[in-house]
Motif scaffolding. Structure first.
Motif, PDB file in Angstrom:
ATOM      1  N   SER A 186      -6.977   0.900  -5.697  1.00 50.59           N
ATOM      2  CA  SER A 186      -8.428   0.769  -5.580  1.00 50.59           C
ATOM      3  C   SER A 186      -9.104   0.637  -6.934  1.00 50.59           C
ATOM      4  O   SER A 186     -10.057  -0.136  -7.085  1.00 50.59           O
ATOM      5  N   ASP A 198       2.179   5.005 -11.316  1.00 50.82           N
ATOM      6  CA  ASP A 198       3.273   4.293 -10.641  1.00 50.82           C
ATOM      7  C   ASP A 198       4.382   3.939 -11.623  1.00 50.82           C
ATOM      8  O   ASP A 198       4.121   3.490 -12.742  1.00 50.82           O
ATOM      9  N   ASP A 206       6.253  -8.242  -0.864  1.00 50.23           N
ATOM     10  CA  ASP A 206       5.704  -6.955  -1.320  1.00 50.23           C
ATOM     11  C   ASP A 206       4.373  -7.195  -2.034  1.00 50.23           C
ATOM     12  O   ASP A 206       4.260  -8.093  -2.873  1.00 50.23           O
ATOM     13  N   SER A 207       3.401  -6.375  -1.696  1.00 45.92           N
ATOM     14  CA  SER A 207       2.057  -6.526  -2.266  1.00 45.92           C
ATOM     15  C   SER A 207       1.631  -5.187  -2.857  1.00 45.92           C
ATOM     16  O   SER A 207       1.652  -4.171  -2.180  1.00 45.92           O
ATOM     17  N   ARG A 218       6.502   7.786  -8.494  1.00 36.39           N
ATOM     18  CA  ARG A 218       5.252   8.199  -9.132  1.00 36.39           C
ATOM     19  C   ARG A 218       5.571   9.125 -10.288  1.00 36.39           C
ATOM     20  O   ARG A 218       6.557   9.851 -10.268  1.00 36.39           O
ATOM     21  N   ASN A 239      -3.057   8.021   0.276  1.00 37.96           N
ATOM     22  CA  ASN A 239      -2.620   8.776  -0.897  1.00 37.96           C
ATOM     23  C   ASN A 239      -3.014  10.231  -0.745  1.00 37.96           C
ATOM     24  O   ASN A 239      -4.172  10.539  -0.496  1.00 37.96           O
ATOM     25  N   ALA A 264       0.814  -1.230   0.000  1.00 34.27           N
ATOM     26  CA  ALA A 264       0.000   0.000   0.000  1.00 34.27           C
ATOM     27  C   ALA A 264       0.838   1.265   0.000  1.00 34.27           C
ATOM     28  O   ALA A 264       0.300   2.358  -0.091  1.00 34.27           O
ATOM     29  N   GLU A 265       2.149   1.136   0.140  1.00 33.68           N
ATOM     30  CA  GLU A 265       3.038   2.306   0.081  1.00 33.68           C
ATOM     31  C   GLU A 265       4.422   1.816  -0.322  1.00 33.68           C
ATOM     32  O   GLU A 265       4.738   0.634  -0.164  1.00 33.68           O
TER      33      GLU A 265
HETATM   34  O1  DLL Z   1      -3.161   0.929  -1.449  1.00 29.45           O
HETATM   35  C1  DLL Z   1      -4.378  -1.008  -2.215  1.00 29.45           C
HETATM   36  C2  DLL Z   1      -3.517  -1.878  -1.371  1.00 29.45           C
HETATM   37  C3  DLL Z   1      -3.931  -2.266  -0.106  1.00 29.45           C
HETATM   38  C4  DLL Z   1      -2.312  -2.383  -1.863  1.00 29.45           C
HETATM   39  C5  DLL Z   1      -3.174  -3.099   0.659  1.00 29.45           C
HETATM   40  C6  DLL Z   1      -1.545  -3.235  -1.107  1.00 29.45           C
HETATM   41  C7  DLL Z   1      -1.958  -3.588   0.165  1.00 29.45           C
HETATM   42  P1  DLL Z   1      -4.933   2.793  -2.974  1.00 29.45           P
HETATM   43  O2  DLL Z   1      -5.223   3.345  -1.627  1.00 29.45           O
HETATM   44  O3  DLL Z   1      -5.834   3.122  -4.099  1.00 29.45           O
HETATM   45  O4  DLL Z   1      -4.880   1.237  -2.924  1.00 29.45           O
HETATM   46  O5  DLL Z   1      -3.440   3.254  -3.331  1.00 29.45           O
HETATM   47  C8  DLL Z   1      -2.825   2.825  -4.511  1.00 29.45           C
HETATM   48  O6  DLL Z   1      -0.633   3.112  -3.499  1.00 29.45           O
HETATM   49  O7  DLL Z   1      -1.064   3.535  -7.016  1.00 29.45           O
HETATM   50  C9  DLL Z   1       0.748   3.130  -5.391  1.00 29.45           C
HETATM   51  O8  DLL Z   1       1.144   4.459  -5.652  1.00 29.45           O
HETATM   52  C10 DLL Z   1       0.712   2.888  -3.905  1.00 29.45           C
HETATM   53  N1  DLL Z   1       1.081   1.496  -3.596  1.00 29.45           N
HETATM   54  C11 DLL Z   1       0.264   0.459  -3.332  1.00 29.45           C
HETATM   55  N2  DLL Z   1       0.992  -0.666  -3.096  1.00 29.45           N
HETATM   56  C12 DLL Z   1       2.306  -0.320  -3.238  1.00 29.45           C
HETATM   57  C13 DLL Z   1       3.546  -1.032  -3.126  1.00 29.45           C
HETATM   58  C14 DLL Z   1      -4.052   0.467  -2.128  1.00 29.45           C
HETATM   59  N3  DLL Z   1       3.595  -2.326  -2.804  1.00 29.45           N
HETATM   60  C15 DLL Z   1      -1.445   3.440  -4.634  1.00 29.45           C
HETATM   61  N4  DLL Z   1       4.686  -0.346  -3.392  1.00 29.45           N
HETATM   62  C16 DLL Z   1      -0.687   2.889  -5.822  1.00 29.45           C
HETATM   63  C17 DLL Z   1       4.654   0.961  -3.711  1.00 29.45           C
HETATM   64  C18 DLL Z   1       2.357   1.052  -3.564  1.00 29.45           C
HETATM   65  N5  DLL Z   1       3.522   1.691  -3.802  1.00 29.45           N
END
Ligand code: DLL
Length: 430
Positions: A234, A298, A229-230, A321, A332, A208-209
């Protein structure tokens, strides 16, 4: 181990045929969306003009700002009664991005998470603590249903109450924890200060980051886990889009559900494997909110070599980004959102500077804001009231507590060219 071996190891030719069929289906599905009917017409492309996967380059891109302009249901391609869930994510000017799911969408999403979990060796013997926000954020419910699908014991611990989180890991014999890497660091510190060793824990799923290889080493040694790493967003359901396998060399992206391109963010031209650019995704099975060539913002690349685990082509870890979006503790934030909030408050001006620091492994955001000239009194009591008001308004809009420092009108730098309003003092995270 595979959850869906046929799909996860599908031969290239079969995959291409499947992707093409699904792309055509998606193009029919988007005809239900006024935005796309107009956009395709303006671009002078008819769905029939798409005769191969390469032809996708004839199609226009979709941007986050398009989704925001369509708030709330402008991108819905099915009747509302078929929507069984809504999630939202924060926006650029205060309006969130709405993501709708049909029952089949939720099914697909859980399937993706199940594949990821099984890929890293998890089974129904595992006990899974899901330490992410369970609200509108997709990380909570997304992982929850995927983990239940493979029969893991799920603890929906959500975030907060760190001491209790540590106790639960110990009391319930938790083997896998899922959270943002920054929260994982916080958990590690809390466990150390409580003198807990967390012996049952073996796997950490972090995402998520952005997070670095150094952070991985630190988390692995301090929590005693193997870290994975995951990645997800959304607009593509949420987490589950791409995930590291036990090789820890890039993330598998699920090509039967997502058509992937890497483009030069300036020219929009496709880039070959091995070259870094912006990830653009066309989801191939999304019913409620199909999208065409979605600009994720990304930065990554398609990796050239296959993978020893037998699955398809991977993407590299996300390194940045292409826009000014900040990801702070998984939330975000666009600088334009801050501006939007400040403009709505009469006691402050619209000039601001954002500083990002890493304090005890957690990202902290400090915002310097100029008082408005008319209201600049210099009286401490008044400053305290205004400061509280700004903190509250920002927290409402961003979902994040920030430190606000009020400064004299005219004291922040003015920019002649592109404004540089964000100073990231975390250092090189890679
Ligand atoms: O962050 C979904 C998520 C939830 C991913 C739990 C993993 C685990 P949003 O809030 O829409 O969704 O944010 C998405 O977060 O476009 C990236 O810029 C950043 N991001 C998400 N995962 C990663 C990662 C969730 N593993 C936005 N590495 C994306 C780097 C990430 N950036």
């Amino acid at each position: 181990m595979f959850w869906n071996e046929a799909m996860e190891t599908i031969p290239a030719e079969e995959l291409e045929a499947l992707q093409f069929r699904r792309l055509k289906w998606t193009l029919r599905q988007v005809q239900e969306v006024g935005f796309y009917r107009n956009r395709l017409q303006d671009a002078g492309v008819r769905p029939d003009d798409i005769r191969s996967l390469e032809d996708i380059q004839k199609l226009p891109f979709t941007y986050k700002k398009d989704l925001q302009a369509g708030y709330p249901f402008g991108f819905l391609a099915v009747p509302k009664r078929e929507v069984v869930r809504i999630h939202t994510t924060s926006g650029t000017t205060g309006k969130p991005t709405v993501v709708c799911y049909t029952r089949q969408d939720l099914e697909n999403w859980a399937e993706l998470i199940a594949r990821n979990m099984v890929m890293i060796g998890l089974t129904s013997d595992d006990v899974f603590q899901n330490a992410v926000n369970y609200g509108l954020f997709t990380g909570g419910l997304g992982f929850h249903y995927g983990a239940e699908k493979i029969g893991m014991t799920v603890i929906p611990s959500a975030t907060g109450n760190t001491q209790r989180q540590i106790e639960m890991i110990e009391d319930f014999g938790v083997t896998v924890v899922h959270c943002t890497p920054s929260y994982a660091m916080h958990l590690a510190e809390a466990a150390e200060s409580m003198g807990k060793r967390l012996d049952t824990l073996k796997t950490g799923i972090f995402g998520a980051e952005p997070w670095s290889e150094n952070m991985r080493k630190e988390l692995e040694s301090r929590l005693g886990v193997t870290a994975f790493d995951s990645y997800g967003l959304s607009e593509m359901y949420g987490p589950g889009v791409a995930f590291e396998c036990p090789e820890h060399d890039g993330l598998h992206i699920w090509h039967d559900m997502y058509l992937v391109e890497i483009i030069d963010p300036k020219t929009g031209e496709q880039l070959p494997p091995g070259e870094r650019g912006e990830l653009v995704i066309t989801p191939l099975v999304k019913e409620a909110m199909p999208l065409v060539r979605y600009r994720t913002g990304d930065i990554t690349m398609l990796m050239e070599d296959g993978c020893a685990c037998g699955r398809g082509r991977k993407i590299a870890r996300i390194t940045g980004r292409s826009d000014d979006m900040l990801v702070i503790r998984g939330i975000n934030i666009f600088p334009s959102q801050i501006e939007h909030v400040l403009l709505s408050l009469p006691d402050v001006g619209e000039q601001f500077m954002v500083y990002i620091d890493r304090v005890k492994h957690l990202d902290e955001m400090t915002i310097e804001v100029e008082m408005s000239r008319a209201n600049f009194s210099g009286e401490l009591r008044d400053l305290a009231r205004v400061q509280k008001q700004v903190v509250g308004a920002l927290q409402n809009a961003l979902g994040l507590r920030t430190t606000v420092k009020l400064v004299e009108p005219g004291s922040l730098p003015r920019f002649e060219g592109k404004a540089r309003r964000v100073i990231d003092r975390r250092g090189e995270i890679w």
